[in-house]
Design a protein around this motif. Structure first.
Motif, short mmCIF file in Angstrom:
data_model
loop_
_atom_site.label_atom_id
_atom_site.label_comp_id
_atom_site.label_asym_id
_atom_site.label_seq_id
_atom_site.Cartn_x
_atom_site.Cartn_y
_atom_site.Cartn_z
N LEU A 335 0.82 -1.21 0.00
CA LEU A 335 0.00 0.00 0.00
C LEU A 335 0.85 1.27 0.00
O LEU A 335 0.38 2.33 -0.42
CB LEU A 335 -0.93 0.00 1.22
N ASN A 336 2.08 1.17 0.50
CA ASN A 336 2.96 2.34 0.60
C ASN A 336 4.32 1.99 0.00
O ASN A 336 5.31 1.81 0.72
CB ASN A 336 3.13 2.77 2.06
N PRO A 337 4.39 1.88 -1.33
CA PRO A 337 5.66 1.45 -1.96
C PRO A 337 6.79 2.45 -1.78
O PRO A 337 7.97 2.07 -1.94
CB PRO A 337 5.27 1.29 -3.44
N ASP A 338 6.46 3.69 -1.42
CA ASP A 338 7.51 4.70 -1.26
C ASP A 338 8.07 4.73 0.16
O ASP A 338 8.96 5.54 0.46
CB ASP A 338 6.96 6.08 -1.61
N LYS A 339 7.55 3.90 1.04
CA LYS A 339 7.99 3.87 2.45
C LYS A 339 8.69 2.54 2.77
O LYS A 339 8.40 1.51 2.15
CB LYS A 339 6.80 4.04 3.40
N GLU A 340 9.61 2.61 3.72
CA GLU A 340 10.31 1.40 4.17
C GLU A 340 9.69 0.92 5.48
O GLU A 340 9.38 1.73 6.36
CB GLU A 340 11.80 1.69 4.38
N PHE A 341 9.55 -0.39 5.61
CA PHE A 341 9.00 -0.99 6.83
C PHE A 341 9.99 -2.05 7.33
O PHE A 341 10.30 -3.00 6.60
CB PHE A 341 7.64 -1.62 6.55
N HIS A 342 10.48 -1.84 8.55
CA HIS A 342 11.47 -2.74 9.14
C HIS A 342 10.81 -3.52 10.29
O HIS A 342 10.13 -2.92 11.12
CB HIS A 342 12.67 -1.96 9.66
N LEU A 343 11.08 -4.83 10.33
CA LEU A 343 10.46 -5.70 11.34
C LEU A 343 11.53 -6.46 12.10
O LEU A 343 12.46 -7.01 11.50
CB LEU A 343 9.49 -6.68 10.67
N TYR A 344 11.40 -6.48 13.42
CA TYR A 344 12.32 -7.26 14.26
C TYR A 344 11.51 -7.97 15.35
O TYR A 344 10.81 -7.31 16.12
CB TYR A 344 13.37 -6.36 14.91
N VAL A 345 11.58 -9.31 15.39
CA VAL A 345 10.89 -10.12 16.41
C VAL A 345 11.90 -11.07 17.02
O VAL A 345 12.60 -11.79 16.31
CB VAL A 345 9.72 -10.93 15.79
N ALA A 346 11.99 -11.05 18.34
CA ALA A 346 12.92 -11.97 19.03
C ALA A 346 12.35 -12.29 20.43
O ALA A 346 11.81 -11.41 21.09
CB ALA A 346 14.30 -11.33 19.16
N PRO A 347 12.51 -13.53 20.86
CA PRO A 347 12.98 -14.68 20.09
C PRO A 347 11.88 -15.22 19.18
O PRO A 347 10.72 -14.83 19.31
CB PRO A 347 13.33 -15.70 21.18
N GLN A 348 12.26 -16.12 18.29
CA GLN A 348 11.27 -16.69 17.39
C GLN A 348 10.29 -17.56 18.17
O GLN A 348 10.65 -18.18 19.15
CB GLN A 348 11.96 -17.52 16.31
N GLY A 349 9.07 -17.57 17.71
CA GLY A 349 8.06 -18.44 18.33
C GLY A 349 7.29 -17.81 19.47
O GLY A 349 6.43 -18.47 20.05
N ILE A 350 7.57 -16.55 19.83
CA ILE A 350 6.82 -15.94 20.91
C ILE A 350 5.37 -15.74 20.48
O ILE A 350 5.08 -15.49 19.32
CB ILE A 350 7.43 -14.59 21.35
N ALA A 382 9.09 -6.52 18.38
CA ALA A 382 8.34 -7.32 19.36
C ALA A 382 9.35 -8.16 20.14
O ALA A 382 10.02 -9.02 19.57
CB ALA A 382 7.31 -8.21 18.67
N VAL A 383 9.45 -7.90 21.42
CA VAL A 383 10.39 -8.62 22.30
C VAL A 383 9.71 -8.84 23.65
O VAL A 383 8.78 -8.12 24.01
CB VAL A 383 11.70 -7.82 22.50
N PRO A 384 10.17 -9.82 24.44
CA PRO A 384 9.65 -9.97 25.80
C PRO A 384 9.95 -8.73 26.63
O PRO A 384 11.01 -8.11 26.50
CB PRO A 384 10.40 -11.19 26.33
N GLY A 385 9.01 -8.34 27.47
CA GLY A 385 9.18 -7.14 28.28
C GLY A 385 8.59 -7.30 29.66
O GLY A 385 8.00 -8.34 30.00
N PRO A 386 8.73 -6.26 30.50
CA PRO A 386 8.20 -6.32 31.86
C PRO A 386 6.69 -6.13 31.87
O PRO A 386 6.08 -5.73 30.89
CB PRO A 386 8.91 -5.15 32.55
N ALA A 387 6.09 -6.42 33.02
CA ALA A 387 4.65 -6.23 33.19
C ALA A 387 4.33 -4.73 33.15
O ALA A 387 5.17 -3.89 33.48
CB ALA A 387 4.19 -6.83 34.51
N PRO A 388 3.12 -4.37 32.73
CA PRO A 388 2.76 -2.95 32.70
C PRO A 388 2.73 -2.36 34.10
O PRO A 388 2.55 -3.07 35.10
CB PRO A 388 1.37 -2.96 32.06
N ALA A 389 2.92 -1.07 34.20
CA ALA A 389 2.91 -0.39 35.50
C ALA A 389 1.56 -0.59 36.18
O ALA A 389 0.51 -0.48 35.55
CB ALA A 389 3.19 1.10 35.30
N GLY A 390 1.63 -0.91 37.47
CA GLY A 390 0.41 -1.11 38.24
C GLY A 390 -0.09 -2.54 38.25
O GLY A 390 -1.07 -2.84 38.95
N ALA A 391 0.53 -3.43 37.48
CA ALA A 391 0.09 -4.82 37.47
C ALA A 391 0.40 -5.47 38.82
O ALA A 391 1.47 -5.26 39.39
CB ALA A 391 0.77 -5.59 36.35
#
Length: 478
Positions: A335-350, A382-391
């Motif tokens: 849909l946006n051929p003039d824009k670049e989209f970069h994706l990083y997911v770690a670890p695999q399988g999350i 997308a990476v593992p992270g801490p619980a949201p504040a107040g959890a």
């Protein structure tokens, strides 16, 4: 199910560790108590046997002594023990005349010229057999047990005191030798028992580990039922879990159907209102259209809330992150051929504990906004992270995934961020849209007990950070 021993997860929440710890402590305590009891029983038996030996030797001495023609004590006791003839051994026999009987005392050659002190009768009285036993120390420092009695030797009433002593070190050495052998035997037996108990416990708890792995497969979305061969004690639990999963699935399907029916029943009246608004004057048309659009968005919002609430805690609500993000990024690139989209997911399988359509709607809205306002590129992570504040409680302990969509556009100021999160607000009227994207994202994230945070990113543009619930990993993978 593979026949192997379960892997241990030692900790306060591990049933295997608890059983092993309790079994080990109980076995160790039992072996210590048993060793003490047996040692004490053997000591009592050894001391009683030693006392009986001294009593037998005492009466052998008595039977060996008579009064000779010269009115002196005569006789030579033969006790069959060389220690009575060896000096300083602690093994002695002594005969002492009593009263007016003026004979010379007799003693074993092992005593030499020394003697053993005699306690008073008040201190150590005779028993009903007219015997008494007492501890003493000889002239050579030996701790001895003395057996004593008094015997009338003839019809004239002449009597003598007979004493036989034995060295107590013999008893102590015998007890220590036995105790050492006992402790070694019990230690070997205890170690073997701990190993056997550990293997038995691991083997006995193996079905629980199989049930854990089966439930973990359900949690990860690999299967829809708890499958496997389980003992009769665990099978009712597996059946109940399967019944609960099936009931939960039926409830979700029924809720989805009802939500769809409600959406369909409201869609037509709202569409009619929008069409009719075009036939009236502009002022009334704008009013009716804005109210109808508001009704439409409100209905859709609450329908989404109801659907998410019905499936939020379901074991079946599982979505793998990477395939969904790759598909969304691929669409945005077309849909946006003039824009670049970069994706990083770690670890695999999350994976996310969310329905796939909710993930797509959430990230899709953020990607659309980023694509509208970016200059050249959009970054998605997308990476593992801490619980949201107040959890708190279980929410704070469960795993979470931090997802971020960032662009290199102009970004927003703090006041603009607060305004952008309001439903229907559009900060840039030149861009298409109804101003509902960010508010929808926030509503979906909130329903999943997550968090949405907007800030200025490192590249100068807007950074939308999502904290979303991950697939629970409290059960180890098999």
């Amino acid at each position: 199910m593979r026949n192997r021993l379960p892997r241990l997860k030692l900790g306060p929440s591990s049933l295997t560790a608890r059983v092993l710890l309790l079994a080990t402590l109980w076995s160790a305590l039992a072996l210590v108590v048993i060793s003490i009891v047996i040692s004490q029983l053997y000591r009592q038996s050894a001391e009683r046997a030693f006392t009986d030996l001294l009593r037998a030797q005492l009466y052998n001495v008595i039977n060996s002594i008579t009064i000779g023609d010269d009115n002196q004590l005569s006789g030579s006791p033969q006790l069959g023990d060389l220690r009575f003839s060896q000096p300083e051994t602690g093994w002695y026999w002594i005969i002492e005349p009593l009263g007016t009987f003026a004979a010379r005392p007799l003693s074993s050659s092992s005593l030499g010229t020394s003697n053993i002190s005699v306690p008073s009768i008040l201190a150590v009285p005779f028993n009903n057999r007219y015997e008494r036993f007492y501890n003493a120390t000889d002239a050579y420092g030996n701790n001895v047990l003395v057996a004593e009695t008094e015997v009338v030797l003839d019809g004239e009433g002449r009597a003598a005191r007979f004493r036989v002593s034995g060295n107590l070190s013999v008893v102590e050495e015998d007890i220590q030798t036995f105790s050492r052998s006992l402790y070694i035997a019990l230690a070997v037996f205890g170690l073997g028992s701990l190993i056997v108990n550990g293997l038995a416990i691991l083997y006995g708890l193996q079905p629980l580990d199989g049930a854990r792995r089966a439930l973990d497969r359900v949690r990860r979305g690999e299967v829809e039922r708890v499958e496997g061969q389980f003992p009769r004690e665990i099978m009712p639990l597996a059946n109940d879990i399967n019944a609960l999963i099936e009931s939960n699935r039926r409830i979700i399907e029924r809720a989805r159907m009802q939500v769809g029916n409600l959406a369909h029943s409201l869609k037509t009246p709202i569409a009619v209102l929008l069409n009719e608004s075009r036939a009236v004057e502009k002022v009334q048309s704008d009013l009716v259209r804005s109210q109808a659009e508001g009704m439409q968005s409100q209905v859709q919002s609450y329908l989404n809330r109801a659907r998410i609430a019905a499936q939020r805690d379901s074991l079946l609500a599982r979505t793998e992150v990477e395939p969904v993000l790759e598909r969304l990024v691929r669409v945005m690139r077309r849909l946006n051929p003039d824009k670049e989209f970069h994706l990083y997911v770690a670890p695999q399988g999350i994976g996310l504990a969310m329905e796939q359509q909710d993930v797509e709607e959430t990230i899709g809205n953020l990607l659309e906004n980023a694509a509208k306002f970016c200059k050249t590129a959009v970054w998605v992570t997308a990476v593992p992270g801490p619980a949201p504040a107040g959890a708190e409680g279980d929410s704070a302990r469960r795993p979470w995934i931090e997802m971020a969509v960032e662009d290199d556009g102009p970004g927003l100021e703090p006041d603009e961020i607060r305004e952008a999160l309001k439903r229907g607000r559009r900060l840039d009227e030149s861009k298409p849209g109804a101003g509902l994207g960010l508010s929808i994202v926030r509503e979906i994230v909130t329903e999943y007990q997550g968090a949405l945070e907007l800030s200025r990113g490192e590249r100068g543009g807007l950074r939308a950070r999502l904290t979303l619930p991950a697939v629970t990993k409290d059960v180890a993978h098999s």
